[in-house]
Scaffold this active site. Structure first.
Site, PDB file in Angstrom:
ATOM      1  N   HIS A   1      45.434   3.623  63.594  1.00 24.15           N
ATOM      2  CA  HIS A   1      45.595   4.063  65.039  1.00 24.15           C
ATOM      3  C   HIS A   1      44.595   5.182  65.459  1.00 24.15           C
ATOM      4  O   HIS A   1      44.157   4.735  66.688  1.00 24.15           O
ATOM      5  CB  HIS A   1      47.252   4.769  65.103  1.00 24.15           C
ATOM      6  CG  HIS A   1      48.192   3.691  64.925  1.00 24.15           C
ATOM      7  ND1 HIS A   1      49.272   3.543  65.850  1.00 24.15           N
ATOM      8  CD2 HIS A   1      48.284   2.980  63.880  1.00 24.15           C
ATOM      9  CE1 HIS A   1      49.890   2.573  65.267  1.00 24.15           C
ATOM     10  NE2 HIS A   1      49.729   2.082  64.120  1.00 24.15           N
TER      11      HIS A   1
ATOM     12  N   ASP B   1      49.882   6.617  72.127  1.00 23.43           N
ATOM     13  CA  ASP B   1      50.155   5.651  71.112  1.00 23.43           C
ATOM     14  C   ASP B   1      51.604   5.150  71.502  1.00 23.43           C
ATOM     15  O   ASP B   1      52.602   5.820  71.747  1.00 23.43           O
ATOM     16  CB  ASP B   1      49.999   6.346  69.651  1.00 23.43           C
ATOM     17  CG  ASP B   1      49.798   5.128  68.580  1.00 23.43           C
ATOM     18  OD1 ASP B   1      50.792   4.392  68.590  1.00 23.43           O
ATOM     19  OD2 ASP B   1      48.983   5.393  67.843  1.00 23.43           O
TER      20      ASP B   1
ATOM     21  N   ALA C   1      35.242   3.021  52.384  1.00 22.17           N
ATOM     22  CA  ALA C   1      34.076   2.387  52.603  1.00 22.17           C
ATOM     23  C   ALA C   1      33.531   2.288  54.176  1.00 22.17           C
ATOM     24  O   ALA C   1      34.535   2.285  54.932  1.00 22.17           O
ATOM     25  CB  ALA C   1      33.807   1.020  52.125  1.00 22.17           C
TER      26      ALA C   1
ATOM     27  N   GLN D   1      33.477   0.486  56.821  1.00 25.26           N
ATOM     28  CA  GLN D   1      33.863  -0.863  56.919  1.00 25.26           C
ATOM     29  C   GLN D   1      32.936  -1.555  58.225  1.00 25.26           C
ATOM     30  O   GLN D   1      32.378  -2.622  57.850  1.00 25.26           O
ATOM     31  CB  GLN D   1      35.278  -1.215  57.153  1.00 25.26           C
ATOM     32  CG  GLN D   1      35.725  -2.515  57.416  1.00 25.26           C
ATOM     33  CD  GLN D   1      37.311  -2.466  57.194  1.00 25.26           C
ATOM     34  OE1 GLN D   1      37.635  -2.410  56.200  1.00 25.26           O
ATOM     35  NE2 GLN D   1      37.998  -3.021  58.277  1.00 25.26           N
TER      36      GLN D   1
ATOM     37  N   HIS E   1      43.850  -7.934  55.138  1.00 27.78           N
ATOM     38  CA  HIS E   1      45.236  -7.723  55.209  1.00 27.78           C
ATOM     39  C   HIS E   1      45.844  -8.129  56.613  1.00 27.78           C
ATOM     40  O   HIS E   1      46.906  -8.085  57.207  1.00 27.78           O
ATOM     41  CB  HIS E   1      45.870  -6.391  55.019  1.00 27.78           C
ATOM     42  CG  HIS E   1      45.289  -5.087  55.942  1.00 27.78           C
ATOM     43  ND1 HIS E   1      43.954  -5.043  56.325  1.00 27.78           N
ATOM     44  CD2 HIS E   1      45.999  -4.331  56.369  1.00 27.78           C
ATOM     45  CE1 HIS E   1      43.926  -4.077  57.045  1.00 27.78           C
ATOM     46  NE2 HIS E   1      44.907  -3.430  57.388  1.00 27.78           N
TER      47      HIS E   1
ATOM     48  N   TRP F   1      45.416  -4.936  62.922  1.00 31.01           N
ATOM     49  CA  TRP F   1      44.433  -5.439  64.074  1.00 31.01           C
ATOM     50  C   TRP F   1      43.072  -4.825  64.328  1.00 31.01           C
ATOM     51  O   TRP F   1      42.207  -5.353  64.654  1.00 31.01           O
ATOM     52  CB  TRP F   1      45.163  -4.990  65.303  1.00 31.01           C
ATOM     53  CG  TRP F   1      44.737  -5.480  66.618  1.00 31.01           C
ATOM     54  CD1 TRP F   1      44.235  -4.879  67.631  1.00 31.01           C
ATOM     55  CD2 TRP F   1      44.460  -7.001  66.768  1.00 31.01           C
ATOM     56  NE1 TRP F   1      43.640  -5.641  68.597  1.00 31.01           N
ATOM     57  CE2 TRP F   1      43.919  -7.072  68.007  1.00 31.01           C
ATOM     58  CE3 TRP F   1      44.853  -7.904  66.229  1.00 31.01           C
ATOM     59  CZ2 TRP F   1      43.642  -8.023  68.764  1.00 31.01           C
ATOM     60  CZ3 TRP F   1      44.549  -9.299  67.052  1.00 31.01           C
ATOM     61  CH2 TRP F   1      43.877  -9.385  67.972  1.00 31.01           C
TER      62      TRP F   1
ATOM     63  N   GLU G   1      37.338  -5.611  64.135  1.00 29.38           N
ATOM     64  CA  GLU G   1      35.995  -5.167  63.679  1.00 29.38           C
ATOM     65  C   GLU G   1      35.472  -6.586  63.092  1.00 29.38           C
ATOM     66  O   GLU G   1      34.315  -6.725  63.167  1.00 29.38           O
ATOM     67  CB  GLU G   1      36.232  -4.398  62.447  1.00 29.38           C
ATOM     68  CG  GLU G   1      36.598  -2.883  63.180  1.00 29.38           C
ATOM     69  CD  GLU G   1      37.233  -2.054  62.150  1.00 29.38           C
ATOM     70  OE1 GLU G   1      37.788  -0.973  62.556  1.00 29.38           O
ATOM     71  OE2 GLU G   1      37.331  -2.396  60.736  1.00 29.38           O
TER      72      GLU G   1
ATOM     73  N   GLU H   1      53.048  -6.610  61.730  1.00 29.39           N
ATOM     74  CA  GLU H   1      52.882  -7.757  62.355  1.00 29.39           C
ATOM     75  C   GLU H   1      51.595  -8.346  61.951  1.00 29.39           C
ATOM     76  O   GLU H   1      50.944  -9.271  62.555  1.00 29.39           O
ATOM     77  CB  GLU H   1      52.584  -7.094  63.879  1.00 29.39           C
ATOM     78  CG  GLU H   1      51.120  -6.731  64.192  1.00 29.39           C
ATOM     79  CD  GLU H   1      50.581  -5.573  63.495  1.00 29.39           C
ATOM     80  OE1 GLU H   1      49.389  -5.058  63.520  1.00 29.39           O
ATOM     81  OE2 GLU H   1      51.441  -4.807  62.851  1.00 29.39           O
ATOM     82  N   GLN H   2      51.242  -8.246  60.589  1.00 29.17           N
ATOM     83  CA  GLN H   2      50.017  -8.679  60.125  1.00 29.17           C
ATOM     84  C   GLN H   2      50.062 -10.398  59.997  1.00 29.17           C
ATOM     85  O   GLN H   2      49.075 -11.101  60.229  1.00 29.17           O
ATOM     86  CB  GLN H   2      49.754  -8.247  58.936  1.00 29.17           C
ATOM     87  CG  GLN H   2      49.185  -6.900  58.945  1.00 29.17           C
ATOM     88  CD  GLN H   2      49.262  -5.965  57.523  1.00 29.17           C
ATOM     89  OE1 GLN H   2      49.488  -6.454  56.580  1.00 29.17           O
ATOM     90  NE2 GLN H   2      49.313  -4.691  57.693  1.00 29.17           N
TER      91      GLN H   2
END
Length: 487
Positions: A26, A129, A352, A354, A369, A372, A377, A393-394
């Site tokens: 987030h 948020d 890392a 990313q 995974h 979002w 990305e 929600e994945q």
């Protein structure tokens, strides 16, 4: 340039506060979002706890030094009052899942501090948020317009809303029986084993439903880290369903250039972060183009030991070069994948860079995974994904990526884990399936081409005249209009 006394109020930069829930999934995109709006003329304040300000403050400080109106305002997390010890200020830093309850209480105790900040330093808008309803309440009491940052895309939001309203999951006989999610632009089928916990039979769905409606009433619009070419129909669908406008302004990770902002993203100021980024990128420099699979399951996933072993040996068996980020700093000893892979793997503990890794020419696929942030990305970098949802929600994001966008292949996860109870979840995807899915993704030229096209459209969306560029301008105009007319 400071506003002069003669500057009309309508011409003053919109003063905007951005307040995320303190966890990387987030806080990182919200930090990017604040810098994005500052780059378009807003006077932006990013509200963080002290520890997260140290983590995320570097890019903000560099943006301010470059002349943007942006700053971090740090609030002390009331940890002791919530019974939380150890100085932990981010969900990914909690030593045990038993600390999640006190941590949530501590975050809620930020409410009066934020309300006091708004009274002392009024704003023209608050981007809050969606899991922090008290931020919207504080703004509402002062007549300040509120915009909810959703944390996920409009596809997943639409699925979740349909599940809560229509409960099709309660009509099937078993956790593995597919059912149709009603009312969506596409025929989307799920199983109970792939649902967020809030929508499972027996959950207190009424509480989540009421919370959803409260946020819908509170917000002037939805700020979404997405772009039109990825989920245009679902943006329109969500606008129609909720009666509130969607401002799709992403992928916000593209606000980071190729310098320190992207290299330190999420770990700025921490000892060893720069050296670790250099180690990972230096290793990638030695590998051929599109020969490496990048593996990362976000900051909150904790696989049980037997699944860690199956994943590691599956990567070794795949024949691909790989960078494997093990986010759990307390994870048990890993299988000897370096020996099994003959030097083809690099294992990274904790973190890392990313976004920088995904942009690297050596990376050909991403095992994710489907959080979002990771989805956007990968889209921004034009990298195909192997989807392995874990919770929340994945699985909905997987349905978008695999079934609609066509930029990924499933790893074969038919169920997820209960957050906090992963040690009881056993093996979800075995080593043979891991190896097979990685090889398939790395060899699929059509998949790579599709992901590359999506990446190009993502970058165009953020450029001048692109859909996300226009959406940022539209939200700023909405803030100005509400300021002029008193909210």
């Amino acid at each position: 340039m400071r506003q002069s006394a003669a500057t009309p109020a309508g011409d003053a930069p919109p003063r905007m506060y951005f307040i995320p829930f303190p966890t990387p999934g987030h806080a990182l995109p919200m930090s990017d979002l604040a810098r994005l709006f500052a780059s378009r003329g807003a006077d932006a304040t990013l509200v963080l706890t002290h520890a997260n300000a140290a983590r995320l403050g570097g890019p903000v400080a560099r943006a301010a030094a470059a002349g943007l109106r942006i700053r971090v305002h740090a609030l002390p997390l009331p940890a002791e009052a919530a019974g939380l010890t150890g100085g932990h200020e981010s969900a990914d830093d909690l030593p045990t899942r038993e600390d999640a309850g006190p941590f949530a209480v501590a975050v809620d105790l930020l409410a009066p501090l934020f309300a006091d900040l708004l009274r002392r330093h009024p704003a023209d808008a608050v981007v809050f948020d969606g899991v922090l309803p008290w931020a919207a309440t504080a703004a509402a009491e002062l007549g300040i317009p509120r915009y909810a940052f959703t944390g996920t895309g409009c596809f997943a939001l639409s699925v979740q809303r349909s599940l809560l309203l229509h409960t099709p999951q309660e009509s099937v006989a078993s956790p593995t029986e597919p059912f149709l999610v009603p009312g969506l632009p596409d025929a989307v089928r799920l199983t109970r084993s792939r649902l967020a916990e809030a929508t499972l039979p027996g959950a207190d769905s009424r509480e989540f439903l009421n919370r959803m409606f409260d946020i819908e009433r509170a917000t002037a619009g939805w700020v979404v880290n997405s772009f039109a070419d990825l989920e245009q129909r679902y943006m329109e669908h969500y606008e129609k369903d909720t009666g509130k406008p969607v401002f799709a302004v992403g992928p916000v990770c593209l606000v980071n250039g190729d310098g320190d902002d992207v290299l330190e993203r999420g770990r700025g100021g921490e000892p060893g972060a720069a050296a670790e980024a250099a180690r990972v990128l230096g290793w990638l420099d030695t590998k051929p183009a599109r020969s490496v699979v990048y593996v990362c399951f976000g900051s909150l996933t904790r696989f049980p030991p037997e699944q860690v072993t199956e994943l590691g040996m599956g990567l070794a068996d795949s024949g691909a070069n790989f960078v494997w980020v093990v986010g759990d700093k307390n994870a048990p000893p890993l299988p000897d994948v370096d020996a099994a892979a003959g030097g083809r793997g690099l294992v990274v503990r904790g973190w890392a860079p990313q976004v920088a890794v995904l942009r690297h020419a050596a990376v050909g696929a991403f095992v994710t995974h489907c959080g979002w942030g990771a989805v956007t990305e990968a889209a921004a970098a034009g990298v195909p994904v192997v989807t392995w949802p874990v919770f929340a929600e994945q699985f909905y994001n997987e349905a978008l990526v695999v079934g609609i966008a066509g930029t990924g292949v499933g790893a074969g996860a038919e169920r997820g884990y209960v957050w906090g109870g992963e040690e009881l979840g056993g093996v979800v995807v075995g080593r043979e399936k891991v190896a097979e899915r990685v090889r398939a993704a790395m060899a699929d030229e059509g998949l790579r081409r599709k992901a590359g096209e999506v990446g190009e459209r993502a970058r165009r969306a953020m450029e001048v005249g692109g859909s996300s560029y226009v959406a940022v301008g539209a939200l700023l105009n909405d803030v100005r209009r509400r300021r002029q007319h008193g909210g």
